[in-house]
Design a protein around this motif. Sequence first.
Motif, mmCIF file in Angstrom:
data_model
loop_
_atom_site.group_PDB
_atom_site.id
_atom_site.type_symbol
_atom_site.label_atom_id
_atom_site.label_comp_id
_atom_site.label_asym_id
_atom_site.label_seq_id
_atom_site.Cartn_x
_atom_site.Cartn_y
_atom_site.Cartn_z
ATOM 1 N N ALA A 281 133.009 -1.344 -18.216
ATOM 2 C CA ALA A 281 132.440 -2.568 -18.801
ATOM 3 C C ALA A 281 131.000 -2.790 -18.358
ATOM 4 C CB ALA A 281 133.278 -3.774 -18.399
ATOM 5 N N ASP A 282 130.238 -3.499 -19.236
ATOM 6 C CA ASP A 282 128.930 -4.020 -18.827
ATOM 7 C C ASP A 282 129.150 -5.437 -18.350
ATOM 8 O OD1 ASP A 282 127.658 -1.703 -19.715
ATOM 9 O OD2 ASP A 282 127.511 -2.486 -21.773
ATOM 10 N N VAL A 283 128.647 -5.726 -17.159
ATOM 11 C CA VAL A 283 128.776 -7.071 -16.598
ATOM 12 C C VAL A 283 127.372 -7.652 -16.492
ATOM 13 C CG1 VAL A 283 129.519 -8.438 -14.597
ATOM 14 C CG2 VAL A 283 130.822 -6.397 -15.278
ATOM 15 N N VAL A 284 127.106 -8.708 -17.271
ATOM 16 C CA VAL A 284 125.790 -9.336 -17.219
ATOM 17 C C VAL A 284 125.916 -10.696 -16.520
ATOM 18 C CG1 VAL A 284 123.775 -10.108 -18.523
ATOM 19 C CG2 VAL A 284 125.168 -8.207 -19.393
ATOM 20 N N VAL A 285 125.246 -10.825 -15.386
ATOM 21 C CA VAL A 285 125.342 -12.037 -14.583
ATOM 22 C C VAL A 285 124.113 -12.894 -14.853
ATOM 23 C CG1 VAL A 285 125.492 -12.935 -12.236
ATOM 24 C CG2 VAL A 285 126.645 -10.792 -12.831
ATOM 25 N N ARG A 286 124.357 -14.143 -15.305
ATOM 26 C CA ARG A 286 123.225 -14.988 -15.690
ATOM 27 C C ARG A 286 123.076 -16.234 -14.826
ATOM 28 N NH1 ARG A 286 123.280 -14.564 -22.212
ATOM 29 N NH2 ARG A 286 125.157 -15.840 -22.053
ATOM 30 N N ASP A 287 123.832 -16.247 -13.688
ATOM 31 C CA ASP A 287 123.697 -17.325 -12.697
ATOM 32 C C ASP A 287 123.641 -16.685 -11.319
ATOM 33 O OD1 ASP A 287 123.733 -19.721 -14.123
ATOM 34 O OD2 ASP A 287 125.921 -19.713 -14.288
ATOM 35 N N ASN A 288 123.025 -17.377 -10.386
ATOM 36 C CA ASN A 288 123.021 -16.919 -9.006
ATOM 37 C C ASN A 288 124.371 -17.269 -8.378
ATOM 38 O OD1 ASN A 288 122.277 -16.008 -6.517
ATOM 39 N ND2 ASN A 288 121.057 -17.843 -6.012
ATOM 40 N N ILE A 289 125.344 -16.361 -8.520
ATOM 41 C CA ILE A 289 126.726 -16.687 -8.156
ATOM 42 C C ILE A 289 127.088 -16.268 -6.739
ATOM 43 C CG2 ILE A 289 127.716 -16.704 -10.482
ATOM 44 C CD1 ILE A 289 128.495 -13.716 -9.926
ATOM 45 N N THR A 290 128.146 -16.896 -6.236
ATOM 46 C CA THR A 290 128.722 -16.488 -4.955
ATOM 47 C C THR A 290 129.948 -15.613 -5.231
ATOM 48 O OG1 THR A 290 130.235 -18.356 -4.874
ATOM 49 C CG2 THR A 290 128.044 -18.690 -3.903
ATOM 50 N N GLU A 291 130.440 -14.978 -4.168
ATOM 51 C CA GLU A 291 131.653 -14.164 -4.273
ATOM 52 C C GLU A 291 132.809 -14.965 -4.856
ATOM 53 O OE1 GLU A 291 131.195 -11.514 -0.438
ATOM 54 O OE2 GLU A 291 133.173 -12.424 -0.536
ATOM 55 N N ASP A 292 132.996 -16.176 -4.331
ATOM 56 C CA ASP A 292 134.119 -17.003 -4.772
ATOM 57 C C ASP A 292 133.998 -17.363 -6.252
ATOM 58 O OD1 ASP A 292 135.255 -16.922 -2.296
ATOM 59 O OD2 ASP A 292 134.406 -18.832 -1.632
ATOM 60 N N GLN A 293 132.778 -17.614 -6.697
ATOM 61 C CA GLN A 293 132.582 -17.955 -8.108
ATOM 62 C C GLN A 293 132.883 -16.762 -9.012
ATOM 63 O OE1 GLN A 293 128.555 -19.546 -7.592
ATOM 64 N NE2 GLN A 293 129.249 -21.421 -8.583
ATOM 65 N N LEU A 294 132.538 -15.571 -8.526
ATOM 66 C CA LEU A 294 132.817 -14.367 -9.320
ATOM 67 C C LEU A 294 134.332 -14.164 -9.448
ATOM 68 C CD1 LEU A 294 131.739 -11.861 -10.786
ATOM 69 C CD2 LEU A 294 131.789 -10.652 -8.603
#
Length: 370
Positions: free
Chosen positions: A215-228
């Motif tokens: 999969a392509d994973v596009v992250v568009r927020d500055n996330i934490t481990e828990d949020q992911l």
Amino acid sequence: METTSVEKQIKEIEDEIFNTQKNKATEHHIGKLKAKLAKLRDEVEKRKSAGGKGKGFGIKKSGDATVGLIGFPNIGKSTLLNHITDAKSRIGNYDFTTIDAIPGMMKYNGAKIQILDLPGLIAGASEGKGRGREVISAVRNVDLIIFMIDAQFDDNLDIMNKELYNAGIRLNQEKPDIVIKKNARGGINVTSTVKLTYMDESLIKAISSEYLINADVVVRDNITEDQLIDFFAGNRTYVSVIVVINKIDLISEKELQKKINNIKQRGWKTVAISALRGIGINKLKEMIFSELNFIRVYMKPVGKQVDFNEPLILKKGSTIEHACTKLHRDFKRKFRYASVSGPSAKHDIQKVGLEHVLEDEDVLTIIISR
Ligand SMILES: Nc1nc2c(ncn2[C@@H]2O[C@H](COP(=O)(O)OP(=O)(O)O)[C@@H](O)[C@H]2O)c(=O)[nH]1
Ligand SMILES: [Mg+2]
């Protein structure tokens, strides 16, 4: 049998995380362990809510929005509800385990807001203590939470937050903006559109591999481990909360200011009241209204005056289609066009279709076929 094995696995992973020193070399391993832990905890959660106790109080939603009022017993929830709504809730000491949720309707700025007095949120609620499971499933279905605390005591926010967190409810958090595109091959590719400060792309890849293969994973927020991990778990509820400090008639101005500052430091909204004396009530109503992100749309029936007294209450971002659905069940089917004046219109009496997005204080006429 299976029960104990899941609980045993949870304990083992918790111990391993606790005993592993966190550094660059171990962070991938820990990230994967956390994902495994979240999966096991969700399994336990699912089993518990399947037990029949998690059905909520069976109260029908009504009005333009529903607000859940929660807090420990004796804090003044019923007093407030009786003050701001048409409800008659019993006040005073009683065994909280025997009492039901009580709904009341608050009218403000033309909106009808249902407020549920949800008793019994106590430490251990997420494990089923008191009527905790029912409170939690009711909370999952509200548009806003009011946490009530007693000005005289410690704020208890950590305990309440933890109970709700364990049940998958996230307070004052946005759902993280992540886009997944599944592929037939190629493994996992992570890209980000913002600067990441909590975790790097290789850690995101390691955790993602617990849930995805190609999969392509596009992250568009500055996330934490828990949020992911929350994102992949999927069944999280994101809801805003207002903290209401009650019984301010019993403490000094200085003590109150300290409490307010503590809450604001979390980035949470708060308002100080006395439900008994009627202090701060209007400010509270205003905050509830604004947190619910309502817009008011004034209807102008064909050939008649604009009705400024009873606006149509909609959620921010609503379209003409939403307005039709709320007005009458036949409106969408018979819809020809609408005309809008006000903030969302390019000019007065602009002709628009079902997809037009309305704004607060628009004036709207809907033309239907006969
Ligand atoms: N001094 C003071 N007492 C209050 C206030 N609000 C509620 N109380 C009292 O606190 C007690 C518990 O109130 P109640 O509404 O039954 O709390 P609940 O268990 O959270 O529903 C009652 O004796 C109320 O009169 C307030 O603002 N100031
Ligand atoms: Mg009560």
